[in-house]
Motif scaffolding. Structure first.
Motif: not given
Length: 430
Positions: A40-42, A49-50, A122-123, A125, A187
């Motif tokens: 998960e890139q986030s 999300r946005d 997480y984080g 990508r 965002t």
């Protein structure tokens, strides 16, 4: 930089891959579950999300969660999530099948946290995917390089990160600070001072465009907002129960077995069930808001129907749009500060998938009924695509409706391949 090897690597930890993670965890195969990793890139999991406005609702029944239609007794149901949070009674009292979007998003994070064997990183990508090939040219697995330089190798790869945002060609000359796609809305808007008198133009006539149009009144209360709609006006989603049967998981078989020309016709006829309409209750709320502004003031919002943008450029510090009236053909300018795009997503396969296909020499990506890309019968490693197969699996493929059953289909294929290919394990995997 670090290297790691897993059995199944899933790119994206949204609803599609989370549903698959739950199916894998409930499969009874501890080996498969322990060898599965989601990227998960986030730093956390958020659904859309946005566009997580506090008033925005899911358009799909909560019973079409990640598991209920596959396994109603699962501990990962949306109802069990509500029970664990101590608010099941209150939710039932709302009398709705459509939870708030933020609540369904919280459910997804709860599911991710509740997984016991499948892991999520997480984080992380994915930047680049290379096939791992045997001497005979067959694919035995995949090597995924992350943006931080780490590499993860796997036998089976699941791509479930969704499609790429669509930015129509007419807007590509605008600088990035003047253009906001719906996938960036919250965002980007949060970066603008709340009291700034922004002249904003929202382009599009479907749900995401309508939500941005409505939200700007609160997010930027000094703004003037114009919505540009190419059609005759904002329209309802088709919500007929007869039409909704085309979103049943059982319809996937019928659609997949249809000739390509029939599939294309069905997709075109179903566009108002998802892509080109607005939820009826929200449409009423929008119309009421415009009526109230017109009668009581101040009139900060306007909808221009039968209008299309035929030019967009920066002029003297302002964005200058050329608007064409589709009835008269007349073109007139509109000056603004910011353009927001509710133009959906690129219908092509995501760039990551197109690049991967090129690396394995595929001119065309063909997906089986079980969502596996055709790489040849002798291939040991496989790649599955989630949420981008509308042309073969129907319009529901990008939606929540089929997640539970699709995860079962992919899981079955994963287990079947493992049971039938052990004897032919490639040398590189031993």
């Amino acid at each position: 930089m670090a290297d790691r090897e897993v059995g199944v690597l899933a790119i994206g930890a949204g609803p599609a891959n989370l549903a698959l993670a739950v199916a894998i965890e409930e499969s009874g195969s501890a080996e498969l579950a322990d060898g599965t990793l989601l990227l998960e890139q986030s730093p956390d999991i958020k659904w859309q999300r946005d566009l997580l406005m506090p008033w925005a609702r899911s358009q799909v029944s909560f019973l079409k969660d990640l598991v209920t239609l596959r396994n109603p007794s699962s501990r990962f149901t949306f109802l069990n999530f509500l029970h664990s949070q101590g608010r099941l009674d209150e939710f039932v009292n709302l009398g709705t099948f459509h939870p708030f979007r933020w609540e369904f998003s919280d459910y997804l994070q709860w599911v991710a946290t509740s997984l016991e064997r499948v892991q999520i990183r997480y984080g992380a990508r994915a930047a680049h995917i290379d096939p791992v090939c045997e001497t005979d040219g067959s694919v035995s697995g995949w090597s995924v390089r992350l943006t931080d330089g780490d590499t993860i190798r796997c036998r089976d790869l699941i791509v479930g990160g969704g499609r790429d945002p669509r930015v129509p060609d007419v807007f590509t000359a605008l600088p990035g600070d003047r253009l906001v796609h719906s996938a960036q809305y919250r965002t980007r808007i949060a970066q603008i001072p709340k009291d700034e008198p922004v002249r904003a133009v929202v382009v599009g006539g479907a749900q995401s465009a309508a939500e941005m149009f409505f939200a700007l009144r609160e997010n930027l209360p000094s703004s003037q907002v114009t919505m540009v709609v190419r059609s005759m006006g904002l329209q309802n989603y088709q919500t007929s129960k007869f039409v909704n049967e085309l979103f049943f998981p059982s319809f996937v078989d019928e659609f997949y077995d249809s000739p390509p020309e029939v599939r294309a016709q069905l997709l075109d006829e179903m566009r108002f069930t998802n892509y080109a309409g607005v939820a009826p209750p929200f449409l009423d709320e929008l119309y009421t808001m415009l009526y109230r502004e017109k009668t009581l003031g101040p009139q900060r919002s306007a909808v221009r129907a039968m209008t299309e943008v035929v030019g967009a450029r920066l002029d003297g510090g302002e964005v200058l749009l050329d608007l064409r009236d589709r009835i008269s053909g007349k073109i007139e300018p509109l000056r603004c500060d910011l353009v927001l795009l509710g133009t959906g997503y690129d219908p092509r396969k995501p760039a990551l998938v197109r690049d991967l296909a090129a690396r394995v020499g595929l001119d065309e990506v063909t997906v089986s009924r079980n969502y596996r890309v055709d790489l040849g019968e002798s291939t040991w490693g496989a790649v599955y695509l989630q949420g981008v197969n509308e042309e073969t699996h129907g319009i529901a493929d990008s939606l929540i409706s089929v997640l539970a059953h699709r995860s079962h289909d992919i899981l079955t294929d994963l287990l079947t391949r493992r049971a039938t290919t052990t004897a032919t394990e490639p040398r590189s995997a031993r």
